[in-house]
Design a protein around this motif. Structure first.
Motif, PDB file in Angstrom:
ATOM      1  N   ILE A   4       0.989  -1.454   0.125  1.00 36.15           N
ATOM      2  CA  ILE A   4       0.298   0.119  -0.071  1.00 36.15           C
ATOM      3  C   ILE A   4       0.785   1.085  -0.024  1.00 36.15           C
ATOM      4  O   ILE A   4       2.177   0.875   0.670  1.00 36.15           O
ATOM      5  CB  ILE A   4      -0.811   0.130   1.080  1.00 36.15           C
ATOM      6  CG1 ILE A   4      -0.374   0.245   2.409  1.00 36.15           C
ATOM      7  CG2 ILE A   4      -2.242  -1.271   0.800  1.00 36.15           C
ATOM      8  CD1 ILE A   4      -0.669  -0.087   3.861  1.00 36.15           C
ATOM      9  N   ALA A   5       0.982   2.197  -0.521  1.00 35.46           N
ATOM     10  CA  ALA A   5       0.962   3.597  -0.543  1.00 35.46           C
ATOM     11  C   ALA A   5      -0.197   4.545  -0.786  1.00 35.46           C
ATOM     12  O   ALA A   5      -0.945   4.137  -1.219  1.00 35.46           O
ATOM     13  CB  ALA A   5       1.756   3.786  -1.638  1.00 35.46           C
ATOM     14  N   GLY A   6       0.799   5.737  -0.634  1.00 36.02           N
ATOM     15  CA  GLY A   6      -0.635   7.028  -1.448  1.00 36.02           C
ATOM     16  C   GLY A   6       0.491   8.145  -0.641  1.00 36.02           C
ATOM     17  O   GLY A   6       1.417   8.530  -0.713  1.00 36.02           O
ATOM     18  N   VAL A   7      -0.579   9.043  -0.493  1.00 31.91           N
ATOM     19  CA  VAL A   7      -0.188  10.657  -0.703  1.00 31.91           C
ATOM     20  C   VAL A   7      -1.155  11.657  -0.014  1.00 31.91           C
ATOM     21  O   VAL A   7      -2.171  11.619  -0.906  1.00 31.91           O
ATOM     22  CB  VAL A   7       0.564  11.528  -1.696  1.00 31.91           C
ATOM     23  CG1 VAL A   7      -0.361  11.520  -3.312  1.00 31.91           C
ATOM     24  CG2 VAL A   7       1.000  12.508  -0.823  1.00 31.91           C
ATOM     25  N   PHE A   8      -1.067  12.379   0.934  1.00 28.78           N
ATOM     26  CA  PHE A   8      -1.917  12.793   1.724  1.00 28.78           C
ATOM     27  C   PHE A   8      -1.541  15.286   1.195  1.00 28.78           C
ATOM     28  O   PHE A   8      -0.363  15.134   2.265  1.00 28.78           O
ATOM     29  CB  PHE A   8      -2.329  13.115   2.566  1.00 28.78           C
ATOM     30  CG  PHE A   8      -3.809  14.051   3.019  1.00 28.78           C
ATOM     31  CD1 PHE A   8      -5.106  13.481   3.199  1.00 28.78           C
ATOM     32  CD2 PHE A   8      -3.437  14.705   4.830  1.00 28.78           C
ATOM     33  CE1 PHE A   8      -5.685  14.173   4.131  1.00 28.78           C
ATOM     34  CE2 PHE A   8      -4.390  15.399   5.162  1.00 28.78           C
ATOM     35  CZ  PHE A   8      -5.345  14.935   5.067  1.00 28.78           C
ATOM     36  N   CYS A   9      -2.255  15.581   0.453  1.00 28.01           N
ATOM     37  CA  CYS A   9      -1.663  17.223   0.024  1.00 28.01           C
ATOM     38  C   CYS A   9      -2.248  17.245   1.131  1.00 28.01           C
ATOM     39  O   CYS A   9      -3.517  17.875   0.910  1.00 28.01           O
ATOM     40  CB  CYS A   9      -1.847  16.822  -1.282  1.00 28.01           C
ATOM     41  SG  CYS A   9      -1.334  16.252  -2.219  1.00 28.01           S
ATOM     42  N   ALA A  10      -1.182  18.418   1.889  1.00 25.50           N
ATOM     43  CA  ALA A  10      -1.599  19.969   2.657  1.00 25.50           C
ATOM     44  C   ALA A  10      -2.502  20.806   1.514  1.00 25.50           C
ATOM     45  O   ALA A  10      -3.057  21.990   1.884  1.00 25.50           O
ATOM     46  CB  ALA A  10      -0.408  20.133   3.127  1.00 25.50           C
ATOM     47  N   ARG A  11      -1.787  20.931   0.391  1.00 28.27           N
ATOM     48  CA  ARG A  11      -2.252  21.888  -0.835  1.00 28.27           C
ATOM     49  C   ARG A  11      -1.559  21.107  -1.823  1.00 28.27           C
ATOM     50  O   ARG A  11      -0.833  20.313  -2.111  1.00 28.27           O
ATOM     51  CB  ARG A  11      -1.102  22.986  -0.424  1.00 28.27           C
ATOM     52  CG  ARG A  11       0.398  22.939  -0.817  1.00 28.27           C
ATOM     53  CD  ARG A  11       1.121  24.136  -0.322  1.00 28.27           C
ATOM     54  NE  ARG A  11       2.336  24.159  -0.777  1.00 28.27           N
ATOM     55  CZ  ARG A  11       3.523  23.946   0.549  1.00 28.27           C
ATOM     56  NH1 ARG A  11       2.897  23.887   1.741  1.00 28.27           N
ATOM     57  NH2 ARG A  11       5.148  24.037   0.285  1.00 28.27           N
ATOM     58  N   GLY A  12      -2.583  21.332  -2.974  1.00 27.67           N
ATOM     59  CA  GLY A  12      -1.873  20.890  -4.124  1.00 27.67           C
ATOM     60  C   GLY A  12      -2.716  19.771  -3.973  1.00 27.67           C
ATOM     61  O   GLY A  12      -4.073  18.868  -3.327  1.00 27.67           O
ATOM     62  N   ALA A  13      -2.286  18.334  -5.789  1.00 22.90           N
ATOM     63  CA  ALA A  13      -3.212  17.958  -5.563  1.00 22.90           C
ATOM     64  C   ALA A  13      -2.257  16.497  -5.925  1.00 22.90           C
ATOM     65  O   ALA A  13      -1.005  17.029  -6.418  1.00 22.90           O
ATOM     66  CB  ALA A  13      -3.782  18.104  -6.782  1.00 22.90           C
ATOM     67  N   PRO A  14      -2.540  15.455  -5.572  1.00 29.37           N
ATOM     68  CA  PRO A  14      -1.191  14.241  -5.511  1.00 29.37           C
ATOM     69  C   PRO A  14      -0.790  14.349  -7.301  1.00 29.37           C
ATOM     70  O   PRO A  14      -1.448  14.520  -7.958  1.00 29.37           O
ATOM     71  CB  PRO A  14      -2.458  12.511  -5.690  1.00 29.37           C
ATOM     72  CG  PRO A  14      -3.007  14.180  -4.404  1.00 29.37           C
ATOM     73  CD  PRO A  14      -4.179  14.703  -5.600  1.00 29.37           C
ATOM     74  N   ASP A  15      -0.065  13.445  -7.614  1.00 26.72           N
ATOM     75  CA  ASP A  15       0.837  13.507  -8.801  1.00 26.72           C
ATOM     76  C   ASP A  15       0.551  11.947  -9.246  1.00 26.72           C
ATOM     77  O   ASP A  15       1.290  11.057  -8.611  1.00 26.72           O
ATOM     78  CB  ASP A  15       2.399  14.158  -8.815  1.00 26.72           C
ATOM     79  CG  ASP A  15       2.770  13.729 -10.149  1.00 26.72           C
ATOM     80  OD1 ASP A  15       2.266  13.084 -11.202  1.00 26.72           O
ATOM     81  OD2 ASP A  15       3.432  13.021  -9.841  1.00 26.72           O
TER      82      ASP A  15
END
Length: 618
Positions: A4-15
């Motif tokens: 599993i993996a991922g990103v949580f953006c405080a600003r902007g959007a995931p790449d």
């Protein structure tokens, strides 16, 4: 298991391209399926090794009401029981949807009801909160990196660096911890800026992107069991059988490692009883050295129980060939020589099964290591002032012959200063003074280990090993080396109900009349002959002392003191040269120290200096 993996953006959007790189970096963890998804500030990636509900349970999974999105790694062994108690229209037959339905009904507190091994990320869209959760004992891993732009997380560090597309750096403050324990305890890692979620913890991440950690489970304190020793043995037998039964939940073939030691032999014996006439596949490794080879014992147990037994031979050449690629898989130095043997075992098992059971946890629950017999000695040694004690210890250490390896370990531990130092030194390649000499400075205060709470010396030893040595070394090894072969590992003795039972018992039921692992051995006698149950502990060892004086000799010297050596530049080069000279003389056995330094060097070569060219395993 999965990745599993991922990103949580405080600003902007995931790449999205970054998410795809994350999934690609974890392909070995889930060769059956891979997918990515992104919406708003959250992006998730998943790779699947199909074990339960093989044809369904695709991830990332989203709740019908749109409130939750999750990626899940592991197995919930009681998912069928939980499913019956949830008012939900299920569309799959798997445990991931049970987790989803539980989150919808009970929120993140549903984790308290889970029985199994797991790491998952769950995003609650209405509140904008991301939850990262790791199982109670730390069987499965989860890492994260937090900076001003948000949080990036993954089952392995390589997924995080794949998303950021930046070469990782070394955390110099973690070097001391590595030289002390051959691994870095959570929440720290050898990578600058990358944290490891501790076992039994969940991280809550809101819009600011700053993780807030919560501990949701801890082993209970010792209490009077209220029953006699015979009844305790009976209850231990019931719980161990129940744990093995739970670990057999799968829609694919399940086998087991079988070393011939009491832990794995007991698991296989119970497994065979539960399976009845169905065949059981077992697997063992040998090293061609009679001092450490247990293949004969494994075969004897297999013959008695009636399994289809498979063996694999591990040679010195395997270490040269596999060291770089398995370091890539571990994202860390190969802490134990047995790591490579575990991979060879997993690769052999993968030809026959998708899941293997193993005996991790027996020593840490029931007092199986020889050191537990020295607990009272350690307390007595602390009555002597630490200065004279360390001086005498150094003097005797220099004079012990190589054959007294275990006595040397005991001497170093008893000579250490505080109780926390003693607890750490049982597994430490280098003493505190040696580490300071190599690094040139003391460790930062936040990295200092502290003795855990406990009712006596054995209890504190056990709690210390359960919190550190087990998850940061043995379980990390088990996960990475089996996942490198795309095989799932399950240690049934770490079922949390069994752990709670074991840690609630007094130490006298674990180390009794100087017999380590007394309670577990009483259970094992119901299934196995006494010569298997009570034979001396050998452990999963590799004949490195001979290999470092022969086939691995030049590799060690070239890598550790060569002109471009990371170890030679980060540590005191003269001290490293003296270490190699002592071992080659034959008068001292420095195998584990050399291994520790070599593993650090290979890690730097592959995962740091070679990061740009090693996106896949070398």
């Amino acid at each position: 298991m999965c990745g599993i993996a991922g990103v949580f953006c405080a600003r902007g959007a995931p790449d999205r391209g970054g998410l795809e790189r994350m999934a690609d970096s974890l392909r070995h963890r889930g060769p059956d399926e891979a997918s990515v998804w992104a919406a708003g500030p959250i992006g998730l990636a998943h790779t699947r090794l199909s074990i339960i509900d093989v044809a369904g349970s695709h991830q990332p999974m989203h709740s019908p009401d749109g409130a939750w999105s999750i990626v899940f790694n592991g197995e919930i062994f009681n998912y069928r029981e939980l499913r019956r108690g949830l008012d939900h229209t299920f569309r799959t037959q798997g445990d991931t949807e049970v987790l989803m339905a539980g989150l919808m009904r009970h929120g993140i507190g549903f984790v308290d009801r889970l029985r199994g091994q797991f790491a998952f990320a769950a995003h609650h869209h209405p509140s904008g909160t991301l939850h990262l959760v790791r199982d109670r004992l730390g069987v499965l891993p989860l890492y994260y990196r937090h900076d001003g732009r948000g949080v990036v997380f993954g089952s392995e560090v390589k997924a995080i660096t794949a998303y950021t597309a930046r070469a990782p750096g070394v955390d110099p403050d973690s070097l001391d911890a590595y030289l002390e324990g051959r691994s870095v305890p959570a929440p720290h890692t050898l990578y600058a800026g990358v944290a490891k979620l501790p076992p039994a913890h969940r991280a809550e991440i809101r819009a600011t992107g700053c993780p807030v950690l919560h501990r949701y489970w801890t082993p209970p304190p010792v209490a009077d069991p209220g029953i006699g020793a015979d009844e305790v043995v009976e209850e231990a037998d019931r719980l161990i059988r129940d744990a093995v039964r739970a670990a057999l939940v799968a829609d694919v073939p399940v086998g087991s490692y079988l070393s011939g030691g009491v832990d794995s032999s007991l698991i296989v014996a119970i497994m065979k009883q539960l399976r009845g006439n169905s065949p059981v596949e077992t697997f063992a490794a040998g090293f061609g050295d009679p001092r450490f080879d247990e293949l004969d014992w494994a075969q004897r147990v297999s013959d008695r129980i009636g399994t289809r037994h498979h063996t694999v031979a591990v040679r010195a050449e395997d270490f040269i060939d596999l060291w770089p690629s398995l370091t890539w898989h571990r994202d860390a130095p190969i802490s134990e020589p047995a790591d490579i043997a575990v991979f060879r075992l997993a690769a052999s098992a993968g030809k026959h099964v998708k899941v293997v059971l193993s005996g991790e946890g027996g020593d840490e629950l029931f007092g199986g290591y020889p050191k537990y017999r020295y607990a009272s000695w350690a307390r007595a040694a602390r009555r002597i002032p630490s200065g004279p004690r360390r001086a005498v210890g150094r003097l005797l250490d220099a004079r012990l012959p190589p054959r007294l390896g275990r006595q040397r370990i005991a001497l170093r531990a008893l000579s250490a200063g505080s109780e926390a130092d003693q607890l750490a030194t049982w597994f430490a390649p280098f003493t505190r003074e040696e580490r300071r000499g190599l690094i040139g400075r003391p460790p930062s205060p936040d990295r200092l280990r502290r003795a855990p709470e406990g009712v006596d010396d054995v209890d504190r030893m056990l709690r210390n090993d359960l919190a550190g040595w087990l998850p940061d070394n043995l379980l990390e090894r088990g996960d990475r080396m089996t996942m490198a072969a795309s095989v799932e590992l399950r240690p049934p003795l770490l079922d949390h109900r069994l752990v709670e039972f074991a840690f609630g018992l007094p130490s006298a039921l674990k180390v009794r009349d100087r017999v380590p692992k007394w309670l577990l051995k009483q259970v094992a006698r119901r299934y196995l002959p006494d010569d298997v149950v009570f034979r001396p502990k050998v452990g999963f060892r590799v004949p490195l002392d001979r290999w470092f004086r022969a086939g691995l000799r030049e590799t060690a010297r070239d890598r550790l003191v060569g002109g471009d050596s990371f170890v030679g530049s980060a540590l005191d080069r003269r001290a490293v040269i003296r270490l190699l000279d002592r071992h080659e003389s034959g008068r001292h056995d420095e195998e584990i120290r050399i291994w520790t330094l070599l593993s650090l060097e290979v890690w730097h070569e592959v995962c740091v200096a070679g990061w740009a060219t090693s996106r896949r395993a070398p």
